[in-house]
Structures are given as structure tokens and as C-alpha cells.
Scaffold this active site. Structure first.
Site, short mmCIF file in Angstrom:
data_model
loop_
_atom_site.label_atom_id
_atom_site.label_comp_id
_atom_site.label_asym_id
_atom_site.label_seq_id
_atom_site.Cartn_x
_atom_site.Cartn_y
_atom_site.Cartn_z
N VAL A 128 -30.11 45.60 3.22
CA VAL A 128 -29.88 44.77 3.84
C VAL A 128 -31.03 44.18 4.71
O VAL A 128 -30.95 43.04 5.60
CB VAL A 128 -28.66 45.14 4.91
CG1 VAL A 128 -27.37 45.19 4.11
CG2 VAL A 128 -29.03 46.02 6.04
N ASN A 134 -20.68 47.13 7.23
CA ASN A 134 -20.78 48.43 7.57
C ASN A 134 -21.77 49.26 7.61
O ASN A 134 -22.19 50.26 8.25
CB ASN A 134 -19.53 49.26 6.46
CG ASN A 134 -19.74 50.71 6.82
OD1 ASN A 134 -19.14 51.31 7.73
ND2 ASN A 134 -20.15 51.52 6.03
N SER A 165 -19.02 49.58 17.26
CA SER A 165 -19.04 50.98 17.76
C SER A 165 -18.75 51.15 19.36
O SER A 165 -18.85 49.97 20.06
CB SER A 165 -20.25 51.71 17.67
OG SER A 165 -20.40 52.95 18.32
N TYR A 196 -29.09 51.42 19.19
CA TYR A 196 -27.83 51.44 18.55
C TYR A 196 -26.97 50.58 19.25
O TYR A 196 -26.01 49.97 18.80
CB TYR A 196 -27.36 52.85 18.51
CG TYR A 196 -26.05 52.93 17.46
CD1 TYR A 196 -26.01 52.95 16.18
CD2 TYR A 196 -24.64 53.32 18.13
CE1 TYR A 196 -25.02 53.05 15.41
CE2 TYR A 196 -23.73 53.48 17.45
CZ TYR A 196 -23.81 53.27 16.10
OH TYR A 196 -22.83 53.27 15.18
N ALA A 241 -27.52 48.16 21.61
CA ALA A 241 -27.79 46.65 21.33
C ALA A 241 -27.37 46.13 20.29
O ALA A 241 -26.85 44.97 20.42
CB ALA A 241 -29.42 46.53 21.62
N LYS A 273 -24.93 46.94 18.25
CA LYS A 273 -23.49 47.24 18.10
C LYS A 273 -22.64 46.17 19.19
O LYS A 273 -21.70 45.74 18.96
CB LYS A 273 -22.75 48.60 18.20
CG LYS A 273 -23.27 49.53 17.01
CD LYS A 273 -22.77 49.01 15.62
CE LYS A 273 -23.13 49.84 14.57
NZ LYS A 273 -22.63 49.41 13.26
N ILE A 320 -16.46 59.80 14.92
CA ILE A 320 -15.89 60.04 13.62
C ILE A 320 -16.59 60.85 12.80
O ILE A 320 -17.84 61.13 12.75
CB ILE A 320 -15.85 58.59 12.92
CG1 ILE A 320 -15.21 57.31 13.69
CG2 ILE A 320 -15.30 58.65 11.60
CD1 ILE A 320 -13.59 57.79 14.14
#
Length: 248
Positions: A56, A82, A146, A158, A160, A162, A191
């Protein structure tokens, strides 16, 4: 939208939650095209699931994958956004032994933003553009955010990414409404996935102890929220937290 009517892309679908979503969608009768850089994991998906390598972070790869997926499935009306990575670390810290001040590297920060935000945004853009050109409607985008989006120590990049993904769920829902595309987000907490299994054990234990329901979540918990976003035609521009009551 009924799941059996979906022709849906799942990014980061070779393992963890993405692989679970792909299997569940396939079982429900949806046509599914899965992309990931983990080609070995892609090979383990069920027969009947379309799969192809997808990075991606590459604009060309994302554009080509969307065109390929639409051709393989005979159309396209869904995306589970995802794909994600973590490169945790404090932005600035002092080494306890030496007293040396250390900082989070640009490479680690940029890698997370490239996949979790830029790559995710790129996939939404390419899928929505394909649908707009084809006149395909209705459509649904599910962004995987998240609960860390509220802020979490050691996860500047992470968080920033999400947080931005959750905020842009609202932006894109408003922008894509004339195109007949709904956009929702699901924000998992702790999870059980390969990503969380690699956590520092002490930090993991402390986090699990803070979950009110008393356990780590499993991909099926998150899948039920993803399914809700797809199936509820009156859900748009909002984020569902699936976190067992955990607050960060």
C-alpha cells in the site's frame, strides 16, 4: 448491504484480523480480493478468495491492485482498510544506564505513517475513484482504526495514523455521500494477533489487567463490528470501539 452482495478488497489480509475478515466474508458469500506483502500468508487463504501481493506504500501497486481486484470479482463495492504495522518507541527518552538522550528514528516514524495513514488513504481514494467511474453503488468502506487513537505512550506514529484515519472516516463519509458510498471505522483494543503477540510481556500483562471484561479480544470480536458497518445502511461517518471497556 447484504454480505453476499459484496465484492470487497481486504488489505493486510494475509494474517491476523485481516485474514479472519477475509475468511468470514468468503463464508458469507461475498467475493473477496486480499492484498498483502506477505505472500506466504496469502497462499494459506481458502480457495475461492482472490489474492495478490499488495504494497500500500506504492501508488502504482495500489492503483493496479484495485483494477485487478475489480476485474477478478466482476466489480467492486467494498473495502476493509486493514493493512498496518507498528514501530513503537518513545519520542524522546533518556537511557537509564548512560544518561544518553535517545529519540525515535525518522525511519521508524515514517514507515508507520506510510502504511497506516498514507497507504490507507491511498486505498480509499483508489477504491472510491473506481466506484465513481463505474457508477457502482451502494458501496462501503470500513477503516480499521484503534483505541490508541486517543493517545498511548510509546506510539506517537501509530496514534497519529489511527487518529487521522478515524477523523477522515467522517471527512470521507461526507465527501462520498453523493457517490453512494458509506464510510465507517472500527477501533479494536487489545486483540490477539501476531502484532500484539510481539509486545513486551510486562507491558502486555499490564494492558490486559486494565481491560474491564478481563480478557484479550479475538479477531471474531472485531469481525462482528465490521459486519455491522457493512450491513447497517444507516451507519455512516462513525467509529465503533471494540475494546472490552479499555481506556487509554
Amino acid at each position: 448491504m447484504e454480505l453476499r452482495d459484496l465484492k470487497v478488497i481486504v488489505t493486510g489480509g494475509a494474517q491476523g484480523m485481516g485474514a479472519h475478515f477475509a475468511r468470514r466474508l468468503h463464508e458469507a458469500g461475498a467475493q473477496v480480493a486480499v492484498g498483502d506483502v506477505n505472500e506466504a500468508g496469502l497462499a494459506e487463504l481458502p480457495q475461492g478468495v482472490h489474492r495478490r501481493r499488495l504494497d500500500v506504500t506504492s501508488p502504482e501497486d495500489a492503483r493496479a491492485f484495485v483494477a485487478w481486484a475489480a476485474g477478478a470479482m466482476g466489480g467492486l463495492n467494498g473495502l476493509v482498510n486493514n493493512a498496518g504495522i507498528i514501530r513503537d518507541g518513545l519520542l524522546v527518552k533518556k537511557d537509564r544506564a548512560s544518561g544518553e538522550v535517545q529519540t525515535l528514528s525518522d525511519a521508524d516514524f515514517d514507515a508507520v505513517i506510510a502504511v497506516n495513514l498514507t497507504g490507507a488513504t491511498r486505498m480509499v481514494r483508489e477504491v472510491a475513484a473506481w466506484m465513481a467511474r463505474a457508477g457502482a453503488r451502494p458501496g462501503v468502506v470500513v477503516n480499521i482504526s484503534s483505541i490508541a487513537r486517543h493517545g498511548n505512550r510509546g506510539q506517537s506514529s501509530y496514534v497519529a495514523a489511527k487518529a487521522a484515519l478515524a477523523a477522515n472516516t467522517v471527512t470521507w463519509a461526507r465527501e462520498f455521500a453523493p457517490l453512494g458510498i458509506r464510510v465507517g471505522a472500527v477501533a479494536p483494543g487489545m486483540i490477539e494477533t501476531p502484532m500484539t503477540q510481539g509486545m513486551n510481556q510486562k507491558a502486555r500483562d499490564a494492558l490486559v489487567a486494565a481491560v474491564p471484561v478481563g480478557r484479550v479480544g479475538v479477531p471474531e470480536d472485531v469481525w462482528r463490528a465490521v459486519r455491522f458497518v457493512f450491513e447497517c445502511d444507516y451507519f455512516d461517518g462513525r467509529c465503533v470501539d471494540v475494546d472490552g471497556g479499555l481506556s487509554m
